[in-house]
Design a protein around this motif. Structure first.
Motif, PDB file in Angstrom:
ATOM      1  N   ALA A 109       0.842  -1.192   0.000  1.00 19.17           N
ATOM      2  CA  ALA A 109       0.000   0.000   0.000  1.00 19.17           C
ATOM      3  C   ALA A 109       0.876   1.241   0.000  1.00 19.17           C
ATOM      4  O   ALA A 109       1.838   1.332   0.777  1.00 19.17           O
ATOM      5  CB  ALA A 109      -0.914   0.014   1.219  1.00 19.17           C
ATOM      6  N   THR A 110       0.540   2.183  -0.873  1.00 14.19           N
ATOM      7  CA  THR A 110       1.224   3.471  -0.955  1.00 14.19           C
ATOM      8  C   THR A 110       0.246   4.538  -0.472  1.00 14.19           C
ATOM      9  O   THR A 110      -0.799   4.746  -1.097  1.00 14.19           O
ATOM     10  CB  THR A 110       1.667   3.765  -2.396  1.00 14.19           C
ATOM     11  N   ILE A 111       0.575   5.195   0.629  1.00  6.58           N
ATOM     12  CA  ILE A 111      -0.365   6.085   1.300  1.00  6.58           C
ATOM     13  C   ILE A 111       0.202   7.497   1.352  1.00  6.58           C
ATOM     14  O   ILE A 111       1.343   7.702   1.788  1.00  6.58           O
ATOM     15  CB  ILE A 111      -0.657   5.573   2.732  1.00  6.58           C
ATOM     16  N   LEU A 112      -0.580   8.460   0.883  1.00 12.57           N
ATOM     17  CA  LEU A 112      -0.237   9.873   1.027  1.00 12.57           C
ATOM     18  C   LEU A 112      -0.993  10.425   2.234  1.00 12.57           C
ATOM     19  O   LEU A 112      -2.228  10.344   2.295  1.00 12.57           O
ATOM     20  CB  LEU A 112      -0.609  10.658  -0.230  1.00 12.57           C
ATOM     21  N   ILE A 162      -7.517  -7.050   9.842  1.00 12.05           N
ATOM     22  CA  ILE A 162      -6.248  -6.879  10.531  1.00 12.05           C
ATOM     23  C   ILE A 162      -5.775  -5.450  10.317  1.00 12.05           C
ATOM     24  O   ILE A 162      -5.805  -4.940   9.195  1.00 12.05           O
ATOM     25  CB  ILE A 162      -5.192  -7.866   9.998  1.00 12.05           C
ATOM     26  N   ARG A 163      -5.322  -4.827  11.393  1.00 13.68           N
ATOM     27  CA  ARG A 163      -4.836  -3.444  11.323  1.00 13.68           C
ATOM     28  C   ARG A 163      -3.314  -3.418  11.302  1.00 13.68           C
ATOM     29  O   ARG A 163      -2.654  -4.207  11.991  1.00 13.68           O
ATOM     30  CB  ARG A 163      -5.336  -2.634  12.516  1.00 13.68           C
ATOM     31  N   PHE A 164      -2.792  -2.457  10.552  1.00 17.84           N
ATOM     32  CA  PHE A 164      -1.355  -2.195  10.493  1.00 17.84           C
ATOM     33  C   PHE A 164      -1.175  -0.703  10.768  1.00 17.84           C
ATOM     34  O   PHE A 164      -1.583   0.138   9.963  1.00 17.84           O
ATOM     35  CB  PHE A 164      -0.795  -2.589   9.129  1.00 17.84           C
ATOM     36  N   VAL A 165      -0.598  -0.400  11.932  1.00 12.47           N
ATOM     37  CA  VAL A 165      -0.553   0.973  12.435  1.00 12.47           C
ATOM     38  C   VAL A 165       0.894   1.424  12.556  1.00 12.47           C
ATOM     39  O   VAL A 165       1.726   0.712  13.146  1.00 12.47           O
ATOM     40  CB  VAL A 165      -1.254   1.070  13.804  1.00 12.47           C
ATOM     41  N   PRO A 166       1.251   2.588  12.017  1.00  8.14           N
ATOM     42  CA  PRO A 166       2.618   3.097  12.160  1.00  8.14           C
ATOM     43  C   PRO A 166       3.032   3.161  13.635  1.00  8.14           C
ATOM     44  O   PRO A 166       2.276   3.634  14.487  1.00  8.14           O
ATOM     45  CB  PRO A 166       2.540   4.504  11.547  1.00  8.14           C
ATOM     46  N   GLY A 167       4.228   2.662  13.903  1.00 10.94           N
ATOM     47  CA  GLY A 167       4.748   2.705  15.255  1.00 10.94           C
ATOM     48  C   GLY A 167       4.376   1.525  16.123  1.00 10.94           C
ATOM     49  O   GLY A 167       4.924   1.364  17.225  1.00 10.94           O
ATOM     50  N   ILE A 168       3.446   0.692  15.676  1.00  9.99           N
ATOM     51  CA  ILE A 168       3.072  -0.514  16.427  1.00  9.99           C
ATOM     52  C   ILE A 168       3.693  -1.707  15.710  1.00  9.99           C
ATOM     53  O   ILE A 168       3.408  -1.946  14.528  1.00  9.99           O
ATOM     54  CB  ILE A 168       1.547  -0.657  16.533  1.00  9.99           C
ATOM     55  N   PRO A 169       4.547  -2.491  16.380  1.00  8.68           N
ATOM     56  CA  PRO A 169       5.362  -3.494  15.684  1.00  8.68           C
ATOM     57  C   PRO A 169       4.632  -4.778  15.315  1.00  8.68           C
ATOM     58  O   PRO A 169       5.208  -5.616  14.608  1.00  8.68           O
ATOM     59  CB  PRO A 169       6.475  -3.790  16.694  1.00  8.68           C
ATOM     60  N   GLU A 186       6.218  -4.413   6.954  1.00  4.58           N
ATOM     61  CA  GLU A 186       7.111  -3.282   7.162  1.00  4.58           C
ATOM     62  C   GLU A 186       6.364  -2.008   6.800  1.00  4.58           C
ATOM     63  O   GLU A 186       5.724  -1.922   5.738  1.00  4.58           O
ATOM     64  CB  GLU A 186       8.371  -3.405   6.291  1.00  4.58           C
ATOM     65  N   ILE A 187       6.406  -1.030   7.703  1.00  4.04           N
ATOM     66  CA  ILE A 187       5.845   0.287   7.429  1.00  4.04           C
ATOM     67  C   ILE A 187       7.009   1.255   7.272  1.00  4.04           C
ATOM     68  O   ILE A 187       7.803   1.438   8.199  1.00  4.04           O
ATOM     69  CB  ILE A 187       4.899   0.744   8.549  1.00  4.04           C
ATOM     70  N   LEU A 188       7.117   1.841   6.094  1.00  2.00           N
ATOM     71  CA  LEU A 188       8.235   2.721   5.774  1.00  2.00           C
ATOM     72  C   LEU A 188       7.709   4.137   5.560  1.00  2.00           C
ATOM     73  O   LEU A 188       6.905   4.386   4.660  1.00  2.00           O
ATOM     74  CB  LEU A 188       8.942   2.232   4.509  1.00  2.00           C
ATOM     75  N   GLN A 189       8.144   5.066   6.401  1.00  5.06           N
ATOM     76  CA  GLN A 189       7.724   6.448   6.239  1.00  5.06           C
ATOM     77  C   GLN A 189       8.390   7.056   5.012  1.00  5.06           C
ATOM     78  O   GLN A 189       9.579   6.852   4.762  1.00  5.06           O
ATOM     79  CB  GLN A 189       8.066   7.271   7.481  1.00  5.06           C
ATOM     80  N   THR A 190       7.617   7.800   4.244  1.00  2.24           N
ATOM     81  CA  THR A 190       8.109   8.446   3.030  1.00  2.24           C
ATOM     82  C   THR A 190       7.977   9.961   3.173  1.00  2.24           C
ATOM     83  O   THR A 190       7.472  10.467   4.182  1.00  2.24           O
ATOM     84  CB  THR A 190       7.329   7.963   1.802  1.00  2.24           C
ATOM     85  N   GLU A 191       8.406  10.670   2.151  1.00  2.83           N
ATOM     86  CA  GLU A 191       8.351  12.133   2.203  1.00  2.83           C
ATOM     87  C   GLU A 191       6.920  12.635   2.330  1.00  2.83           C
ATOM     88  O   GLU A 191       6.663  13.660   2.982  1.00  2.83           O
ATOM     89  CB  GLU A 191       9.001  12.705   0.945  1.00  2.83           C
ATOM     90  N   ASN A 192       5.974  11.913   1.731  1.00  3.31           N
ATOM     91  CA  ASN A 192       4.583  12.385   1.699  1.00  3.31           C
ATOM     92  C   ASN A 192       3.613  11.471   2.420  1.00  3.31           C
ATOM     93  O   ASN A 192       2.400  11.623   2.279  1.00  3.31           O
ATOM     94  CB  ASN A 192       4.134  12.551   0.242  1.00  3.31           C
TER      95      ASN A 192
END
Length: 261
Positions: A109-112, A162-169, A186-192
């Motif tokens: 998933a690509t999320i802005l 199932i939830r995937f939340v930034p910062g929750i491993p 893997e949740i990877l923070q991007t510029e946007n």
């Protein structure tokens, strides 16, 4: 001669109008979203199941999009009415891609999202991605109205989200129906915003054989918190907030025996 010209012009306009009507798709916000109209809307969108192509090789779960360049993205485009309309795509928008092999179901998933916020008390109030799966595509229909018991009665032994939340491993199953201990993500923070890449073993997906032609229920939801609580959320398929208790509102996907090119 004038009468003939008028009739010819009238006929041309009538044909053009019919052609436009036959191809028109009304935006979800212009539809009266009671249960009946929503079912019509979903049926008109369903058409053929979403094709999930085979992976061309090993997929590295790192949140990097490089291995997904040949896989067609799908938009999460159904904005639910929360009273806080999404004004710009970088405030909240997203696409997802899927692949499979003999052992795993994969998501990217690509999320802005211009502000990643996980301050909400409840999980659904936090920024994050939700994936809904109905392993045998039975689409059990819930009774009218939200349930008073959980897991919801319409969710059977092969339904879960199932939830995937930034910062929750860890992946967070809503109802504890699936074993999620072997899910890799893997949740990877991007510029946007952020990317979410996921690998789900078929061995942990009940009634979900890893074979071409298998159809399953599917929904994706993207939550957005811009200050203490969820302001917006997007879905891939349904225009109502019923997925958490009603699998009949899911879309349909199929494992396709071909590699995306």
């Amino acid at each position: 001669m004038k009468i003939f010209s008028f009739l010819l012009l009238f006929g041309t306009l009538l044909i053009s109008s019919c052609a436009l009507d036959s191809g028109m798709q009304f935006p979800i916000e212009e539809v009266n979203l009671n249960d009946h109209s929503e079912q019509i809307h979903m049926n008109s969108r369903q058409g053929q199941p979403l094709k999930v192509f085979k992976a061309p090789g090993f997929i590295t779960i790192d949140g990097i999009a490089e291995e997904w360049s040949d896989v067609p993205p799908r938009k999460m485009r159904e904005e639910l009415n929360t009273g806080f309309p999404i004004e710009k795509k970088w405030d909240l928008s997203g696409t997802f891609q899927m692949l499979w092999d003999e052992n795993h179901l994969y998501f990217f998933a690509t999320i802005l999202d211009q502000e990643i916020n996980v301050s909400g008390e409840a999980l659904f109030e936090k920024d994050g991605l939700e994936i809904y799966i109905d392993g045998d595509n039975s689409k059990n229909e819930a009774a009218p109205g939200p349930p008073i018991v959980f897991p919801p009665p319409a969710y059977d032994s092969n339904d879960e989200f199932i939830r995937f939340v930034p910062g929750i491993p860890d992946p967070l199953p809503a109802w504890g129906i699936y074993d999620v201990s072997n899910i890799s993500f893997e949740i990877l923070q991007t510029e946007n915003g952020y990317n979410v890449e996921i690998s789900m073993p078929f061995s942990d997906l009940p009634d979900f054989p890893a074979q071409p032609g298998h159809e399953f229920g599917l929904e994706l939801q993207l939550n957005d918190n811009d200050g203490g609580q969820r302001q917006n959320f997007l879905k891939w398929f349904s225009g109502l907030d019923h997925s958490y208790y009603d699998p009949s509102t899911f879309g349909t996907a199929v494992l396709f025996d071909s590699v995306a090119e």
